[in-house]
Scaffold this active site. Structure first.
Site, PDB file in Angstrom:
ATOM      1  N   GLY A 190       0.821  -1.198   0.000  1.00  0.00           N
ATOM      2  CA  GLY A 190       0.000   0.000   0.000  1.00  0.00           C
ATOM      3  C   GLY A 190       0.858   1.253   0.000  1.00  0.00           C
ATOM      4  O   GLY A 190       2.080   1.196  -0.134  1.00  0.00           O
ATOM      5  N   ALA A 191       0.217   2.401   0.144  1.00  0.00           N
ATOM      6  CA  ALA A 191       0.918   3.682   0.216  1.00  0.00           C
ATOM      7  C   ALA A 191       0.075   4.656   1.032  1.00  0.00           C
ATOM      8  O   ALA A 191      -1.152   4.552   1.066  1.00  0.00           O
ATOM      9  CB  ALA A 191       1.186   4.245  -1.173  1.00  0.00           C
ATOM     10  N   LYS A 210       5.414   6.417   1.959  1.00  0.00           N
ATOM     11  CA  LYS A 210       5.094   5.200   2.671  1.00  0.00           C
ATOM     12  C   LYS A 210       5.765   5.243   4.041  1.00  0.00           C
ATOM     13  O   LYS A 210       6.647   6.053   4.267  1.00  0.00           O
ATOM     14  CB  LYS A 210       5.584   3.978   1.892  1.00  0.00           C
ATOM     15  CG  LYS A 210       4.824   3.742   0.596  1.00  0.00           C
ATOM     16  CD  LYS A 210       5.345   2.560  -0.198  1.00  0.00           C
ATOM     17  CE  LYS A 210       5.573   1.325   0.621  1.00  0.00           C
ATOM     18  NZ  LYS A 210       4.354   0.915   1.391  1.00  0.00           N
ATOM     19  N   GLY A 211       5.322   4.391   4.916  1.00  0.00           N
ATOM     20  CA  GLY A 211       5.972   4.281   6.212  1.00  0.00           C
ATOM     21  C   GLY A 211       5.094   4.585   7.396  1.00  0.00           C
ATOM     22  O   GLY A 211       5.583   4.704   8.519  1.00  0.00           O
ATOM     23  N   GLY A 212       3.777   4.677   7.165  1.00  0.00           N
ATOM     24  CA  GLY A 212       2.879   4.888   8.288  1.00  0.00           C
ATOM     25  C   GLY A 212       2.999   3.795   9.330  1.00  0.00           C
ATOM     26  O   GLY A 212       2.804   4.025  10.520  1.00  0.00           O
ATOM     27  N   GLU A 253      10.324  -2.142   3.193  1.00  0.00           N
ATOM     28  CA  GLU A 253       9.415  -2.039   2.047  1.00  0.00           C
ATOM     29  C   GLU A 253      10.148  -1.508   0.816  1.00  0.00           C
ATOM     30  O   GLU A 253       9.905  -1.964  -0.303  1.00  0.00           O
ATOM     31  CB  GLU A 253       8.240  -1.137   2.405  1.00  0.00           C
ATOM     32  CG  GLU A 253       7.293  -1.746   3.423  1.00  0.00           C
ATOM     33  CD  GLU A 253       6.265  -0.759   3.964  1.00  0.00           C
ATOM     34  OE1 GLU A 253       5.265  -1.225   4.542  1.00  0.00           O
ATOM     35  OE2 GLU A 253       6.463   0.464   3.815  1.00  0.00           O
TER      36      GLU A 253
END
Length: 230
Positions: A86-87, A98-100, A107
């Protein structure tokens, strides 16, 4: 968009992405709420010979519970046929944030190791221009010096969250973004920054945008695409 509609859109995109995986493929699995829909959709297909690389302990546990065969990237010679993730944001030029979930370093490694990197999102993730926050993974050693250098670029705060899958700290850059390529270069120059959550268009093969009504949009990424459901 309501949370329910967003979740339905994620499921549509995830189920479409699962159809792209074929027998004997080496598959990178991302992290997060959208990937949570991908894993059961992939398991239901009953494919043979696929081996999956997870980007976080949470994905690894969920994939294992569903019977998906897991491997390390090293066991697969550092090469994958496809990675699906996802993004948090996708802008009009194809840049991603990204990176929540704090796993953006793994990733990014998996995305760049894959011949095809497919991004699955619901419509509210599409933006005209990227905006903060930009997730950062940083070393605990010298964190004060690292944060001081980062704050020369803009506001940065440590996230009150578990460490990254590799035990590093997670922070969020909340300053201006402007040109994503330039900000990425500036972040990469700072010692102590392990990785940032800006992904270039050239890393992306295709973006699948699912809507609650079952409609699916396909946006070409900067990397050569070519995936077609069977």
């Amino acid at each position: 968009m309501s949370e329910t509609l967003a979740e339905q859109g994620k499921q549509v995109a995830a189920e479409a992405a699962a159809l792209l995986v074929q027998d004997d493929m080496k598959v990178g699995l991302g992290t997060g709420s959208t990937v949570a829909y991908l894993l059961p959709a992939l398991a239901r297909r009953g494919l043979t010979g696929i081996r999956c690389v997870s980007t976080s302990p949470a994905t690894q546990r969920a994939a294992g519970e569903l019977g998906l065969e897991l491997a390390t990237l090293e066991q697969l010679d550092g090469k994958l046929d496809v990675a699906i993730d996802g993004a948090d944001q996708v802008d009009a030029a194809g840049w991603l944030i990204k990176g929540g979930g704090g796993a953006h370093t793994r990733e990014k490694i998996v995305a760049f190791a894959a011949q095809l990197f497919v991004v699955i999102v619901s419509p509210e993730k599409l933006v005209e221009r990227l905006g903060p926050p930009v997730p950062l993974e940083i070393l605990a050693f010298g964190v004060g010096a690292t944060l001081r250098a980062l704050r020369c670029l803009g506001e940065v705060e440590l996230r009150d969250a578990p460490p990254s899958p590799d035990g590093n700290l997670i922070a969020d850059y909340r300053g201006p973004i402007g040109d994503p390529a330039e900000l990425a270069r500036e972040l990469e120059r700072i010692p102590g920054v392990v990785e940032h959550g800006i992904f270039p268009p050239q890393s992306v093969s295709e973006v699948l945008v699912g809507a609650a009504d079952g409609q699916l949009r396909r946006l070409a990424g900067g990397k050569a695409a070519g995936l077609t459901p069977p």
